[in-house]
Scaffold this motif. Sequence first.
Motif, PDB file in Angstrom:
ATOM      1  N   SER A 217      11.918 -19.231   6.521  1.00  0.00           N
ATOM      2  CA  SER A 217      10.995 -19.354   7.647  1.00  0.00           C
ATOM      3  C   SER A 217      10.087 -18.132   7.717  1.00  0.00           C
ATOM      4  CB  SER A 217      11.788 -19.498   8.955  1.00  0.00           C
ATOM      5  OG  SER A 217      12.548 -18.324   9.184  1.00  0.00           O
ATOM      6  N   SER A 218       9.055 -18.255   8.532  1.00  0.00           N
ATOM      7  CA  SER A 218       8.073 -17.182   8.637  1.00  0.00           C
ATOM      8  C   SER A 218       8.517 -16.072   9.580  1.00  0.00           C
ATOM      9  CB  SER A 218       6.736 -17.756   9.125  1.00  0.00           C
ATOM     10  OG  SER A 218       6.906 -18.415  10.368  1.00  0.00           O
ATOM     11  N   GLY A 219       9.811 -16.036   9.935  1.00  0.00           N
ATOM     12  CA  GLY A 219      10.273 -15.032  10.883  1.00  0.00           C
ATOM     13  C   GLY A 219      10.143 -13.620  10.370  1.00  0.00           C
ATOM     14  N   ILE A 220      10.452 -13.388   9.079  1.00  0.00           N
ATOM     15  CA  ILE A 220      10.412 -12.035   8.527  1.00  0.00           C
ATOM     16  C   ILE A 220       8.987 -11.490   8.538  1.00  0.00           C
ATOM     17  CG2 ILE A 220      10.847 -10.635   6.487  1.00  0.00           C
ATOM     18  CD1 ILE A 220      13.344 -11.499   7.887  1.00  0.00           C
ATOM     19  N   ILE A 221       8.041 -12.272   8.034  1.00  0.00           N
ATOM     20  CA  ILE A 221       6.667 -11.778   7.966  1.00  0.00           C
ATOM     21  C   ILE A 221       6.073 -11.658   9.368  1.00  0.00           C
ATOM     22  CG2 ILE A 221       5.669 -14.079   7.632  1.00  0.00           C
ATOM     23  CD1 ILE A 221       3.595 -12.765   5.824  1.00  0.00           C
ATOM     24  N   CYS A 222       6.519 -12.470  10.315  1.00  0.00           N
ATOM     25  CA  CYS A 222       6.034 -12.319  11.692  1.00  0.00           C
ATOM     26  C   CYS A 222       6.487 -10.988  12.276  1.00  0.00           C
ATOM     27  CB  CYS A 222       6.541 -13.477  12.550  1.00  0.00           C
ATOM     28  SG  CYS A 222       5.688 -15.035  12.265  1.00  0.00           S
ATOM     29  N   GLU A 223       7.750 -10.635  12.028  1.00  0.00           N
ATOM     30  CA  GLU A 223       8.240  -9.349  12.516  1.00  0.00           C
ATOM     31  C   GLU A 223       7.525  -8.188  11.836  1.00  0.00           C
ATOM     32  OE1 GLU A 223      12.429  -9.166  12.128  1.00  0.00           O
ATOM     33  OE2 GLU A 223      12.813 -10.955  13.332  1.00  0.00           O
ATOM     34  N   VAL A 224       7.215  -8.351  10.563  1.00  0.00           N
ATOM     35  CA  VAL A 224       6.479  -7.305   9.856  1.00  0.00           C
ATOM     36  C   VAL A 224       5.090  -7.135  10.450  1.00  0.00           C
ATOM     37  CG1 VAL A 224       5.416  -6.710   7.655  1.00  0.00           C
ATOM     38  CG2 VAL A 224       7.779  -7.496   7.712  1.00  0.00           C
ATOM     39  N   LEU A 225       4.411  -8.248  10.698  1.00  0.00           N
ATOM     40  CA  LEU A 225       3.064  -8.164  11.259  1.00  0.00           C
ATOM     41  C   LEU A 225       3.077  -7.620  12.689  1.00  0.00           C
ATOM     42  CD1 LEU A 225       1.417 -11.446   9.930  1.00  0.00           C
ATOM     43  CD2 LEU A 225       1.075  -9.106   9.137  1.00  0.00           C
ATOM     44  N   ASP A 226       4.157  -7.843  13.418  1.00  0.00           N
ATOM     45  CA  ASP A 226       4.260  -7.252  14.752  1.00  0.00           C
ATOM     46  C   ASP A 226       4.196  -5.733  14.685  1.00  0.00           C
ATOM     47  OD1 ASP A 226       4.451  -9.715  15.937  1.00  0.00           O
ATOM     48  OD2 ASP A 226       6.642  -9.736  15.974  1.00  0.00           O
ATOM     49  N   ASP A 227       4.750  -5.160  13.621  1.00  0.00           N
ATOM     50  CA  ASP A 227       4.721  -3.702  13.470  1.00  0.00           C
ATOM     51  C   ASP A 227       3.435  -3.209  12.819  1.00  0.00           C
ATOM     52  OD1 ASP A 227       7.243  -3.627  14.541  1.00  0.00           O
ATOM     53  OD2 ASP A 227       8.284  -3.544  12.622  1.00  0.00           O
ATOM     54  N   VAL A 228       2.803  -4.028  12.016  1.00  0.00           N
ATOM     55  CA  VAL A 228       1.681  -3.562  11.203  1.00  0.00           C
ATOM     56  C   VAL A 228       0.349  -3.729  11.905  1.00  0.00           C
ATOM     57  CG1 VAL A 228       0.405  -3.984   9.055  1.00  0.00           C
ATOM     58  CG2 VAL A 228       2.899  -3.907   9.026  1.00  0.00           C
ATOM     59  N   GLU A 229       0.171  -4.823  12.642  1.00  0.00           N
ATOM     60  CA  GLU A 229      -1.179  -5.180  13.087  1.00  0.00           C
ATOM     61  C   GLU A 229      -1.758  -4.228  14.135  1.00  0.00           C
ATOM     62  OE1 GLU A 229      -1.140  -9.036  14.776  1.00  0.00           O
ATOM     63  OE2 GLU A 229       0.534  -8.658  16.130  1.00  0.00           O
ATOM     64  N   HIS A 230      -0.951  -3.375  14.732  1.00  0.00           N
ATOM     65  CA  HIS A 230      -1.467  -2.451  15.741  1.00  0.00           C
ATOM     66  C   HIS A 230      -1.475  -1.006  15.252  1.00  0.00           C
ATOM     67  CE1 HIS A 230      -1.416  -5.732  18.570  1.00  0.00           C
ATOM     68  NE2 HIS A 230      -0.115  -5.914  18.405  1.00  0.00           N
ATOM     69  N   ARG A 231      -1.284  -0.780  13.965  1.00  0.00           N
ATOM     70  CA  ARG A 231      -1.201   0.581  13.447  1.00  0.00           C
ATOM     71  C   ARG A 231      -2.216   0.798  12.339  1.00  0.00           C
ATOM     72  NH1 ARG A 231       4.663   1.670  11.395  1.00  0.00           N
ATOM     73  NH2 ARG A 231       3.601   3.592  10.787  1.00  0.00           N
ATOM     74  N   SER A 232      -2.668   2.031  12.242  1.00  0.00           N
ATOM     75  CA  SER A 232      -3.512   2.457  11.129  1.00  0.00           C
ATOM     76  C   SER A 232      -2.668   3.369  10.246  1.00  0.00           C
ATOM     77  CB  SER A 232      -4.752   3.198  11.635  1.00  0.00           C
ATOM     78  OG  SER A 232      -5.541   3.648  10.557  1.00  0.00           O
ATOM     79  N   PHE A 233      -2.439   2.959   9.008  1.00  0.00           N
ATOM     80  CA  PHE A 233      -1.507   3.642   8.129  1.00  0.00           C
ATOM     81  C   PHE A 233      -2.222   4.673   7.272  1.00  0.00           C
ATOM     82  CE2 PHE A 233       0.722  -0.175   9.255  1.00  0.00           C
ATOM     83  CZ  PHE A 233       2.056   0.186   9.275  1.00  0.00           C
ATOM     84  N   ALA A 234      -1.460   5.664   6.871  1.00  0.00           N
ATOM     85  CA  ALA A 234      -1.915   6.648   5.891  1.00  0.00           C
ATOM     86  C   ALA A 234      -1.102   6.456   4.623  1.00  0.00           C
ATOM     87  CB  ALA A 234      -1.744   8.075   6.428  1.00  0.00           C
ATOM     88  N   ALA A 235      -1.692   6.785   3.502  1.00  0.00           N
ATOM     89  CA  ALA A 235      -1.023   6.593   2.212  1.00  0.00           C
ATOM     90  C   ALA A 235       0.135   7.579   2.086  1.00  0.00           C
ATOM     91  CB  ALA A 235      -2.018   6.784   1.068  1.00  0.00           C
ATOM     92  N   GLN A 236       1.333   7.045   1.874  1.00  0.00           N
ATOM     93  CA  GLN A 236       2.520   7.869   1.681  1.00  0.00           C
ATOM     94  C   GLN A 236       3.304   7.489   0.446  1.00  0.00           C
ATOM     95  OE1 GLN A 236       4.717   8.750   5.499  1.00  0.00           O
ATOM     96  NE2 GLN A 236       3.521   7.006   6.243  1.00  0.00           N
ATOM     97  N   ASP A 237       3.002   6.336  -0.129  1.00  0.00           N
ATOM     98  CA  ASP A 237       3.727   5.832  -1.294  1.00  0.00           C
ATOM     99  C   ASP A 237       2.718   5.128  -2.187  1.00  0.00           C
ATOM    100  OD1 ASP A 237       5.329   4.058  -3.028  1.00  0.00           O
ATOM    101  OD2 ASP A 237       7.012   4.647  -1.768  1.00  0.00           O
ATOM    102  N   PRO A 238       2.829   5.280  -3.515  1.00  0.00           N
ATOM    103  CA  PRO A 238       1.881   4.566  -4.397  1.00  0.00           C
ATOM    104  C   PRO A 238       1.901   3.054  -4.217  1.00  0.00           C
ATOM    105  CG  PRO A 238       3.030   6.284  -5.614  1.00  0.00           C
ATOM    106  CD  PRO A 238       3.692   6.209  -4.265  1.00  0.00           C
ATOM    107  N   ASP A 239       3.043   2.510  -3.769  1.00  0.00           N
ATOM    108  CA  ASP A 239       3.140   1.065  -3.589  1.00  0.00           C
ATOM    109  C   ASP A 239       2.538   0.585  -2.274  1.00  0.00           C
ATOM    110  OD1 ASP A 239       4.423   0.659  -6.025  1.00  0.00           O
ATOM    111  OD2 ASP A 239       6.400   1.086  -5.172  1.00  0.00           O
ATOM    112  N   ASP A 240       2.008   1.500  -1.464  1.00  0.00           N
ATOM    113  CA  ASP A 240       1.370   1.075  -0.208  1.00  0.00           C
ATOM    114  C   ASP A 240       0.198   0.139  -0.460  1.00  0.00           C
ATOM    115  OD1 ASP A 240       3.138   2.525   1.297  1.00  0.00           O
ATOM    116  OD2 ASP A 240       1.843   4.259   1.548  1.00  0.00           O
ATOM    117  N   ALA A 241      -0.484   0.355  -1.582  1.00  0.00           N
ATOM    118  CA  ALA A 241      -1.707  -0.424  -1.849  1.00  0.00           C
ATOM    119  C   ALA A 241      -1.420  -1.885  -2.139  1.00  0.00           C
ATOM    120  CB  ALA A 241      -2.468   0.199  -3.022  1.00  0.00           C
TER     121      ALA A 241
END
Length: 670
Positions: free
Chosen positions: A383-407
């Motif tokens: 189900s889409s529960g995992i990605i929904c929880e991820v987007l709950d944390d991501v969509e309101h934040r501006s991230f800085a690069a900390q890991d090469p895999d961030d991209a």
Amino acid sequence: MAARLAGGGWRRALLLRRPCCLAGGRRCSSSSAALGKTVATSEVAPEEIVLPRKKTWDKLAVLQTLASTVRRDPTAAHYMFQDDPFLMPRNTASSRLFALSKESGRNAARYIIQHFPQYFDKTFAEPNVPCLMPETRTPQIEGVSEEALKEHICLRRVKESVDLFDQLVQAGTPVSLETTNSLLDLLCFYGDGESTLGKEEEEKEDSEEAEGNASEQKAPKRQLQRGSQPAGTRWRENNSAERIFKIMPERNAHSYCTMIRGMVKHGAPAKAYDMYMDLLNERHKADVHTFNALIAAVPRLKDRFLERWELAKVFLNHMVQQGVQPNLLTFNALLKTLRRCGGVGRSMSLLVIKEMEALDIEPSLATYDHLLAVFYRGGQLPSSGIICEVLDDVEHRSFAAQDPDDANFFTNAMQVCCELKDIKLAYRLNKAMEKGDNWRFLDMDRLNTYWSKFFSLLCMMEQIDVVLQWYKEMSPSLFYPSAKNILDLLQALDAANHLDMLPSVWEDMKQLGFSRRPELLDELLSLMSRDQHPQEIQLAFATCAEDIRAAHEPAGRDQAPLQWTGSSLGHVALLFSRAGRTQDAWSMMERFQQINRIPSEQVMDEFLTCAKQSNSPDEAVKLVKLAASLGLPSSHRLKSRTKKEFELSEEQREALESITDGDSSDSDQE
């Protein structure tokens, strides 16, 4: 952390706790009392004139105001290509080529400045900006000494540093432990002589990761033996780093950790594990970066999923025993290992995220990318529960690069949205991508991949008006549609019965360089010729058919003509016939006999109708002759229609009577 994940408890002696702010409540009460007193006295006090405070202007206020008025031009190319309008790309391949060319030019200029600084010794700039001037890349200390060796190491001259170290050893000059460790750092970073590695090993790892999550039985059965090297490795046997390490009279933890990280980086995980055992035997402690490298190398040390997780727990327990505090990269390396642990990874990854929260470690985009890969890789679509929880944390934040895999997060997350066929999740993800500086994680290749997947999902799930609006705003300023995107757009127009837009799509296909793609041409011709449309649209379709016919003609020595198929010939003939272009339609009809193909009855009837509308009895007689020569059963019916619907001259009537019907000739032969 390791003990908790292994089943025990974790001592959190360093956790920060927020103190209870009681004094703040008192201040609030006193402030309220003072405010009430002021209000009470203001009723009898004379009116006071309050002068406005002097406005303090931010130095960047004007620039920020001007920046807020900037709007992206959807008709313009990417800002990367606007220096030279002549080189603006037309499609994805050209944009990638031009981007690589531009970066190659920068690298070439940087190489010239760094290796030939003597040609740039004159300073014409006033005032002079030192950071923009070429650095001094030539050694200034002459002779054989430890200071000269330090200078060569700082200048990153790998081979010369090794030669200078050997000369010092042969001369009997002792080299300090700190300098030797610096040389090991240089060798382990550049892989002993700046050797380059092809993509064989990376492709091998990706294929193993894709196959590994399908089932544990599909995991490779070959056990990696101690001391063996995977194919395409860079870490050669007895290389300079190993040789220098062996002759060191004294080694500390830094020496072992450097060798371990270098071996993991350059494809020798088994040797790195042996080196780690030596570090433990010498009673040294590894640092957090070494543990991160070892955890990331676990999938290459063990084959079975459970064995991989057990080995990762061993390293985590060692971190607890040695008092090493994990950081963000530790958890990211652990999650990256769990990506290749099948069901074990899905059961343990959420515990890893909870442990990060307990240690007040903020996840990066790479953390979420690994988490999505654990649950949505290898055909696993819960189900889409995992990605929904991820987007709950991501969509309101501006991230800085900390890991090469961030991209990799946004492109992989959009792929998950496409697999789930959830357009609402895609909109949320796109909103998160536009938040702050998150868009900077998408380079040119990832940008095209991201928008291409997003547009394909739009064509599948959205209404046609919304699709066309996105298409107008995205191309070509954000991405160049691929052939699959154009095919998805054609299918979306077909589903919405919006075929009047096909000529506009054809113009875009020509600009994108897709005018010679057979699968796109067949789909476009099929849609244009399937139904009858008003005359204005039919004339536009005939113009498109004329361009497609020109693409099948020889254009030059360097470009081979496209091969006609029976279906494409029939579609073009139909489009010419419906537009009243009888001569063009007949030229297509003649091609059937040239390429030994049979036209359909619809094509024959449409052409005869076109000949009737243009009052061309000669073309009708030619059509009957063509049908008879091809042995078509419909030749008798076409002959009857020609006699009934056309005013034939005596000569034309005799020519028509002399034609032997295809069906009668077949019956005579029987």
